[in-house]
Write a protein that holds these residues in place. Structure first.
Motif, PDB file in Angstrom:
ATOM      1  N   UNK A  38       0.809  -1.215   0.000  1.00  0.00           N
ATOM      2  CA  UNK A  38       0.000   0.000   0.000  1.00  0.00           C
ATOM      3  C   UNK A  38       0.845   1.269   0.000  1.00  0.00           C
ATOM      4  N   UNK A  39       1.949   1.227   0.729  1.00  0.00           N
ATOM      5  CA  UNK A  39       2.778   2.426   0.876  1.00  0.00           C
ATOM      6  C   UNK A  39       4.212   2.192   0.442  1.00  0.00           C
ATOM      7  N   UNK A  40       4.846   3.305   0.085  1.00  0.00           N
ATOM      8  CA  UNK A  40       6.295   3.313  -0.059  1.00  0.00           C
ATOM      9  C   UNK A  40       6.843   4.023   1.166  1.00  0.00           C
ATOM     10  N   UNK A  41       7.755   3.383   1.876  1.00  0.00           N
ATOM     11  CA  UNK A  41       8.392   4.012   3.033  1.00  0.00           C
ATOM     12  C   UNK A  41       9.823   4.386   2.672  1.00  0.00           C
ATOM     13  N   UNK A  42      10.190   5.608   2.972  1.00  0.00           N
ATOM     14  CA  UNK A  42      11.582   6.018   2.804  1.00  0.00           C
ATOM     15  C   UNK A  42      12.104   6.450   4.162  1.00  0.00           C
ATOM     16  N   UNK A  43      13.288   5.958   4.513  1.00  0.00           N
ATOM     17  CA  UNK A  43      13.879   6.304   5.804  1.00  0.00           C
ATOM     18  C   UNK A  43      15.260   6.874   5.536  1.00  0.00           C
ATOM     19  N   UNK A  74      -6.666  -7.383   8.717  1.00  0.00           N
ATOM     20  CA  UNK A  74      -7.749  -7.576   7.762  1.00  0.00           C
ATOM     21  C   UNK A  74      -8.599  -8.810   8.014  1.00  0.00           C
ATOM     22  N   UNK A  75      -8.242  -9.630   9.015  1.00  0.00           N
ATOM     23  CA  UNK A  75      -8.994 -10.867   9.281  1.00  0.00           C
ATOM     24  C   UNK A  75     -10.463 -10.562   9.537  1.00  0.00           C
ATOM     25  N   UNK A  76     -11.303 -11.307   8.884  1.00  0.00           N
ATOM     26  CA  UNK A  76     -12.740 -11.043   8.948  1.00  0.00           C
ATOM     27  C   UNK A  76     -13.414 -11.933   9.987  1.00  0.00           C
ATOM     28  N   UNK A  77     -14.346 -11.337  10.763  1.00  0.00           N
ATOM     29  CA  UNK A  77     -15.139 -12.099  11.725  1.00  0.00           C
ATOM     30  C   UNK A  77     -16.425 -12.549  11.056  1.00  0.00           C
ATOM     31  N   UNK A  78     -16.855 -13.756  11.425  1.00  0.00           N
ATOM     32  CA  UNK A  78     -17.998 -14.329  10.730  1.00  0.00           C
ATOM     33  C   UNK A  78     -18.720 -15.198  11.742  1.00  0.00           C
ATOM     34  N   UNK A  79     -20.057 -15.185  11.669  1.00  0.00           N
ATOM     35  CA  UNK A  79     -20.869 -15.968  12.579  1.00  0.00           C
ATOM     36  C   UNK A  79     -21.168 -17.314  11.930  1.00  0.00           C
ATOM     37  N   UNK A  80     -20.851 -18.396  12.653  1.00  0.00           N
ATOM     38  CA  UNK A  80     -21.034 -19.733  12.086  1.00  0.00           C
ATOM     39  C   UNK A  80     -21.938 -20.532  13.023  1.00  0.00           C
ATOM     40  N   UNK A  81     -23.222 -20.363  12.871  1.00  0.00           N
ATOM     41  CA  UNK A  81     -24.190 -21.170  13.613  1.00  0.00           C
ATOM     42  C   UNK A  81     -23.866 -21.267  15.104  1.00  0.00           C
ATOM     43  N   UNK A  93      -6.077  -5.580   1.178  1.00  0.00           N
ATOM     44  CA  UNK A  93      -5.884  -4.133   1.004  1.00  0.00           C
ATOM     45  C   UNK A  93      -7.130  -3.521   0.362  1.00  0.00           C
ATOM     46  N   UNK A  94      -7.810  -4.294  -0.443  1.00  0.00           N
ATOM     47  CA  UNK A  94      -9.055  -3.853  -1.082  1.00  0.00           C
ATOM     48  C   UNK A  94     -10.138  -4.892  -0.819  1.00  0.00           C
ATOM     49  N   UNK A  95     -11.309  -4.609  -0.255  1.00  0.00           N
ATOM     50  CA  UNK A  95     -11.736  -3.260   0.121  1.00  0.00           C
ATOM     51  C   UNK A  95     -11.152  -2.779   1.447  1.00  0.00           C
ATOM     52  N   UNK A  96     -10.445  -3.628   2.173  1.00  0.00           N
ATOM     53  CA  UNK A  96      -9.923  -3.220   3.469  1.00  0.00           C
ATOM     54  C   UNK A  96     -11.011  -3.283   4.527  1.00  0.00           C
ATOM     55  N   UNK A  97     -10.676  -2.885   5.763  1.00  0.00           N
ATOM     56  CA  UNK A  97     -11.647  -2.934   6.861  1.00  0.00           C
ATOM     57  C   UNK A  97     -12.884  -2.079   6.556  1.00  0.00           C
ATOM     58  N   UNK A  98     -13.966  -2.379   7.244  1.00  0.00           N
ATOM     59  CA  UNK A  98     -15.204  -1.619   7.062  1.00  0.00           C
ATOM     60  C   UNK A  98     -14.974  -0.132   7.344  1.00  0.00           C
ATOM     61  N   UNK A  99     -14.180   0.163   8.371  1.00  0.00           N
ATOM     62  CA  UNK A  99     -14.002   1.559   8.798  1.00  0.00           C
ATOM     63  C   UNK A  99     -13.330   2.419   7.733  1.00  0.00           C
ATOM     64  N   UNK A 127       0.701  -6.276   9.530  1.00  0.00           N
ATOM     65  CA  UNK A 127       0.256  -5.278   8.566  1.00  0.00           C
ATOM     66  C   UNK A 127      -1.219  -5.475   8.289  1.00  0.00           C
ATOM     67  N   UNK A 128      -1.672  -4.907   7.203  1.00  0.00           N
ATOM     68  CA  UNK A 128      -3.083  -5.009   6.862  1.00  0.00           C
ATOM     69  C   UNK A 128      -3.482  -6.399   6.409  1.00  0.00           C
ATOM     70  N   UNK A 129      -2.537  -7.140   5.840  1.00  0.00           N
ATOM     71  CA  UNK A 129      -2.921  -8.415   5.233  1.00  0.00           C
ATOM     72  C   UNK A 129      -2.230  -9.628   5.814  1.00  0.00           C
TER      73      UNK A 129
END
Lengths: 574, 683
Positions: free
Chosen positions: B16-21, B334-341, B353-359, B292-294
């Motif tokens: 997603x990003x380029x980091x320069x240090x 990015x791990x998704x929560x899901x209800x399973x019975x 990274x896409x669509x990314x978190x709901x927020x 990270x995100x993923x």
């Protein structure tokens, strides 16, 4: 939020720790095992049970070991007596008819005691393949005719008593095994595995309290039941049968009938092997527990393939085989060569194929590998090598079958690289390829089988490991049958010989060709996308002649194509 | 390397990003800049990140570059059109592979792998064969090489050619001959040969490695060419180096020979940084925790040495290159929560990274771990990871209520807590497994947290496992790039030998070492580095006869066979819990050459006993006491050496935040790192 309410999040938190406990046992076994059949071929099964002997979590090696301990534990507990178990005890079992396996699969289990209870609150169990317990032949036994030719038997023997290893039993093993160090080493690896399981259970009890863990287990098993019942109820109801043939029992050359009837109704799924052959003299008979394991794996693939397993998942499944039959061996039937579980694995699918559209055509029968042994002149040492070979998987309603992929009963195991075989053994490969036209044709064709052409560069011996070479894997919905597994020794000579599961002595320069079956075709070949046929012809996987005669497509050198009779009147259009 | 300019710079392209240090060698200060990745032309994003450093580019001494370009090409199957030349009769090795189904598909009776990277008709065989001793059995048919090359280039219009022959790890002469023939006959086509990249046995893995190298070569080449031009345009005159997957940087000429070596350079930067910190700080047992995100990645570092392996897997494909032993144990934020019975599950599905978190408000519907962290007050909605991303807390809490709360009969807060607890339980299990594999107890380890969400979750995981402590280094949000400044010039050489370990075989082994040493010497000479300016480390891969797995054992000058066997035996015991009586054999000889580079020297801070004052307060969930509390919010820039901050609190900084609880206390050490420990042990 009070602690008393058990919500679905908390259930999963405890579940994650239980599953992790089984996984940690798995890591420990793989880490400490001495023999490659455990750490590379993954011939092991690990399970954790509650006080009522219900599966809480498991970590199977290969699919053949799914639920492998489930049948064994109640039987051995019945023999030993739960009341005779003390903290720190470990019990050894390899009596085939209780242990649901051949005599070289040794199961160890330990009771785990919580401070609040006099009787065990849980059990941890691990079975693994031992290298030698003194059977009639070194290595693998292909022709035993009763249990007493298959090794030293333990009916449920306390090998560790209250934390102290019984050295007399260890010595008994040492003096009965051709490979005592490896065998005793693997015993210690299994012991380490059980101890990790015990420690993790204690940690989980300490963190959540035994009552809460027990309630979570009830919920998990209920959940497993709900999910599995729902899956079974969504399957078509009715009763269907299928038959197939095993080559022979290793003693005679007679084919052996395997028959299953699968019934799905409001009572769940019944898998019934009535009508199969009676138990045979050679070592291909299965203890009922092995038959149950095989049926459980097939059932899991049909109902809950992505969930970590607990006892609830098998609630709708019943398995029956008449006592004394091929699928329910009784003392003293020979059971050493368990290849029947591979050849029979797809029978349940075959029975359901007419009513379940998702079932693929046959994936090539059984695992068609080989072993080679001899003395390597380069090192002046004896060698034994083996290779599990991939087979063509069946075409599915959605796509072609995979080519040269490991049989589903051991699908996570790898083949042995040529560069390893040629370094370890006096062998030289002349070719290895996906065999053209080996797959069953179809709208979605089967995967291709593998042809391996090998020469011995010193005297030695080859073992062909396959039990289904005489009858073809099945196709579906108008697809074609593929070629079968085979091994030819001394090919391209005036005395070629077809092998089944047999041994042959090889001289320097002798060759063998090992061929694995293709997968069955799915659907009418005339309905196959012409572009896929062109692709197959250009890649050499389907010969031009077959494209023309079976698929009705003439393919030019440049990839252009013309249809011949495939669009003839009366033939279905795409 | 007498040249000493003012700056050392590292720039890392992530998903997603380029980091320069930038490290200022005079002031010893580090600063960084972030910009978005620009997939259509990746150099643009890199140049933008560099511009953000606001320095004069002619004062840069060394620029280290890490890139996921090759990795992405493989993951997206967007590489070059490749042809393969191999032994006739063995063209299908690439497609047959090792025949195993990836374990996650174990119960899938329809599993079929993706199509091979090279279709059968572009895999062509030529006569020529070595045996296992490396003795020529059939000579290479040179005419066939030209004919097959012609077919690939002129009939099939492929972009690059991979060459791999059986047993070339023993004798590569056929490959070198084929390379020469092909380069001469087809000067405009890129050629990758296996022996340039891997000298390991295993024909499928080595062939795939070579094919992947050829697959990314044209892309990497044109990218690096353009990058060099653009760097010159802005006045850069320093040395450009590329980060390797196994730590260490290398000169561009080497990257040119085997671009595949850079393929996992991104995650390697973080490990290299943690390795350096372990050295400097004298930590003996650390586990990295990169979230990270993923993905959630970990690596065990013992006595300052991260686990190294010689094979990695990318999208289920093997690559035989030296890499750090990094284990991905989850899907990260990015791990998704899901209800399973009736049961709540978290992952393995990820919003990526896409669509990314709901927020993020970019179309995500199902609540993720990041949404739970935001809902529990751990992340600052007004300055989310440094203010680069706008977030919508209401979207996150609504999704948690709808997908989780309503199904479980829990309020939003309890629902978010359960999501985090499940993630922690799974993470704790996975970390235990990784340490158990080495026979070690995670309690003895320090957890080093980086990646945007690493410091948010690490204290919670550390608390749960009773670990020795959690360390949040400087710049956790750009730590991979920072780590690239902490690496040396490194290169690995290896040769498969398969030799019984006895006294009489040592001479042969030493001559193999000498051969590798010569290669290393030539390589370093070409970069202006001479003997005495680099260190050589020799290891033999040892195993008992009959085993497949081996252990890499360090070799010292003058070692006897007995001494090696003893060292191997004790390492085997450590790793596998037992020793065996079998004869030992050497499977490979390995040489690592290291030319040390001056690392950023952290300023040792003056102790400052003044109390730090929090900037604000925020309501957040305290996992120590299972209730919502006031968390004091600190800014990392305000912290000085010796600062002691009792939990519960959040320390915010650009691109990350450290969250800890009432059982915990944070202490700032002399180089500005945050160390979080259990209060019990800190009185």
């Amino acid at each position: 939020m009070t602690e008393d309410v058990l919500d679905g999040g908390t259930i999963e938190v405890v579940n994650s720790y239980l599953v992790s406990a089984a996984q940690q046992m798995r890591r420990t076994l793989i880490r400490t095992a001495f023999n490659p059949v455990i750490y590379a071929v993954l011939d092991f099964g690990i399970s954790i049970y509650d006080s009522k002997i219900r599966l809480m979590a498991e970590a199977p090696g290969i699919t053949s070991f799914v639920g492998a301990n489930d049948a064994a534990l109640p039987k051995v507990l019945n023999y030993v007596g739960v009341e005779n178990l003390k903290e720190g005890d470990v019990v050894l079992l390899n009596y085939p008819y209780w242990n649901s396996a051949h005599a070289y699969d040794a199961m160890l289990f330990a009771p785990v005691f919580h401070e609040s209870s006099e009787s065990p609150s849980a059990f941890v169990a691990v079975r693994a393949h031992w290298m030698d317990l003194g059977a009639k032949d070194a290595g693998y036994v292909l022709d035993s005719t009763d249990m007493h030719q298959e090794g030293l038997i333990f009916p449920g023997t306390k090998i560790v008593k209250e934390g102290v290893i019984d050295n007399e039993i260890i010595e008994l093993i040492r003096f009965n095994s051709r490979l005592p160090d490896l065998t005793i080493g693997d015993f210690h690896a299994q012991l380490a595995c059980l101890r990790v399981g015990e420690r993790q259970l204690h940690a989980i009890w300490e963190k959540f309290g035994l009552p809460k863990v027990e309630r979570v287990v009830e919920e998990l098993i209920d959940h497993g039941k709900r999910v599995a019942w729902r899956a079974v109820q969504s399957l078509p109801h009715g009763s269907w049968s299928a038959e197939d043939w095993l080559d022979d029992d290793g003693v005679t050359e007679d084919p052996i009938l395997m028959r299953v009837t699968v019934t799905i109704d409001d009572d769940g799924m019944l898998v019934d092997y009535t009508g199969s052959s009676s138990a045979v003299p050679g070592p291909v008979n299965l203890p009922l527990g092995s038959t149950e394991s095989m049926a459980k794996t097939a059932f899991k693939t049909l109902t809950t393939p992505t969930l970590s397993t607990n006892a609830g998942h098998y609630a709708p499944l019943r398995v029956y085989a008449p006592p004394g039959s091929l699928f329910h061996a009784q003392y003293p039937s020979a059971t050493f060569t368990q290849w029947t579980t591979m050849a029979a694995f797809e029978l349940i699918y075959k029975a359901l194929a007419s009513v379940m559209s998702e079932i693929p055509a046959s994936s090539g029968s059984d695992e068609p590998g080989f072993m080679a042994l001899g003395r390597d002149p380069r090192t002046a040492k004896d060698y034994v090598v083996s290779n599990n070979e991939g087979i063509g998987w069946g075409g599915t309603p959605h796509h072609d079958g995979a080519s040269g992929q490991m049989h589903i009963s051991l699908n996570i195991v790898q083949n042995t690289p040529i560069e390893v075989l040629e370094n370890k053994a006096a062998l030289f490969h002349l070719g290895l390829r996906l065999l053209p036209d080996s797959a069953g044709a179809g709208m979605h064709r089967g995967g291709l089988g593998i042809e391996r052409h090998v020469q011995f560069i010193a005297d030695g011996e080859v073992l062909s490991m396959k039990k289904k070479t005489q009858t073809k894997p099945w196709a579906l919905n108008g697809g074609f049958e593929p070629i079968t597994n085979s091994m030819t020794v001394w090919p391209n000579t005036d005395h070629p010989k077809q092998m089944r599961m047999r041994r042959a002595s090889m001289k320097l320069g002798d060759e063998f060709i090992n061929v694995s079956a293709g997968g069955g075709g799915w659907g009418d070949p005339l309905k196959r996308d012409p572009l896929r046929i062109v692709e197959d012809v250009l890649n050499g996987f389907v010969l031009r002649k077959s494209a023309s005669e079976i698929y009705g497509i003439d393919v030019g050198i440049d990839g252009s194509f013309t249809e011949n009779f495939r669009r003839a009147p009366g033939l279905p259009q795409e | 390397m007498a040249l000493r300019e003012k700056y050392r710079v590292a720039v890392d392209i992530g998903g997603t990003y380029v980091d320069a240090v930038c490290y200022n060698q005079e002031s010893r200060k580090v600063h960084f800049s972030k910009s978005s990745t620009t997939p259509s032309n990746p150099v643009d994003g890199v140049m933008k990140a560099l511009a953000g450093l606001d320095i004069s580019f002619d004062e840069i001494d060394i620029l280290v570059h890490g890139t996921t370009l090759g990795l992405n090409a493989i993951l997206q199957r967007a590489g070059a059109k490749v042809g393969l030349i191999t032994n006739v009769g063995f063209e299908d090795i690439l497609e047959i592979g090792r025949a195993a189904v990836p374990p996650r598909y174990m119960y899938d009776f329809q599993y079929a792998p993706p199509p091979p990277l090279i279709p059968r008709r572009y895999r062509l065989g030529v006569p020529g064969r070595m045996n296992a001793e490396g003795v020529e059995v059939v000579p290479l048919d040179r005419d066939a090489v030209v004919a097959m090359g012609d077919k690939l280039v002129n009939t099939f219009s492929i972009d690059s050619i991979a060459v791999c022959f059986l047993h070339s790890y023993r004798n590569s002469i056929h490959e070198l001959q084929a390379q020469e023939i092909l380069q001469k006959a087809f000067p405009n086509v890129e050629v990758s040969v296996s022996s340039d990249i891997s000298r390991e046995y295993g024909e499928f893995e080595r062939t795939m490695t070579t094919v992947l190298d050829a697959y990314i070569r044209p892309i990497m080449k044109s990218y690096l060419d353009e990058f060099q031009v653009r760097l010159r345009e802005i006045g850069f005159v320093g040395r450009l180096q590329v980060m390797r997957s196994g730590g260490g940087a290398m000169d561009l000429t080497i990257a040119d020979r085997a671009p595949l070596l850079t393929v996992l350079s991104g995650p390697a930067g973080g490990i290299a940084g943690a390795r350096y910190l372990s050295h400097v700080q004298g930590w003996d047992k650390t586990i990295t925790f990169d979230v990270g995100g993923t993905s959630l990645d970990t690596c065990v570092i013992l006595n300052g040495e991260p686990g190294e392996v010689h094979e990695a897997t990318i999208a289920d494909l093997p690559v035989q290159i030296p890499v750090f032993d990094i284990r991905t144990i989850g899907a990260g934020g990015g791990s998704i929560a899901r209800f399973d019975d009736g049961i709540l599950r978290v992952g393995p599905e990820s919003a990526g990274a896409v669509p990314g978190p709901v927020c993020y408000g970019q179309g995500g519907i199902h609540p993720t771990i990041t949404d739970a962290l935001l809902t529990l007050g751990f992340l600052n909605p007004d300055n989310f990871l440094g203010g680069k991303v706008q977030v919508f807390p209401k979207l996150a809490s609504d999704a948690i209520r709808d997908d989780v709360g309503n199904n479980l009969n829990l309020d939003i807060q309890e629902s978010a807590v359960r999501m985090i607890q499940i993630l922690v339980a799974k993470t704790v299990g996975a970390v235990r497994e990784i340490t158990l594999e080495r026979g070690l107890d995670p309690k003895e380890f320090l957890l080093v947290a980086f990646g945007g969400a690493g410091p948010v979750l690490a204290p919670l995981v550390g608390l749960e496992m009773g670990m020795n402590g959690v360390v949040v280094p400087a710049l956790p949000g750009a730590f991979s790039a920072l780590g690239m400044l902490m690496t040396d010039l490194e290169f690995d050489y290896s040769s498969t030998v398969l030799e019984v370990l006895v006294e009489s075989s040592l001479v042969n082994l030493e001559s193999v070492v000498e051969g590798l040493h010569q290669q290393a010497k030539t390589m370093f000479h070409s970069q202006g580095i001479f003997e005495g300016e680099y260190e050589v480390k020799v290891r033999y891969d040892l195993r008992y006869e009959g085993q497949e797995h081996s252990i890499s054992v360090p070799v010292e000058h003058g070692d006897t066979a007995e001494a090696l066997e003893e060292r191997f035996g004790s390492m085997h015991f450590e790793r596998f819990g037992h020793r065996m009586k079998e004869q030992c054999e050497v499977s490979s000889v390995r040489l690592k050459v290291i030319s040390e580079v001056e690392k950023p020297e952290f300023i040792r801070l003056e102790k400052d006993s003044r109390t730090v004052t929090p900037r604000s307060k925020r309501r957040a969930y305290d996992f120590s006491d299972s209730m919502i509390k006031d968390f004091e919010i600190y800014l990392r820039d305000d912290l000085r050496f010796g600062a002691v901050i009792p939990g519960p609190a959040v320390i915010e900084e650009s691109a990350s935040a450290t969250v800890f609880f009432s059982d915990q206390v944070a202490i700032v050490d002399e180089i500005g790192q945050i160390i979080i420990r259990n209060k019990k042990y800190e009185s």
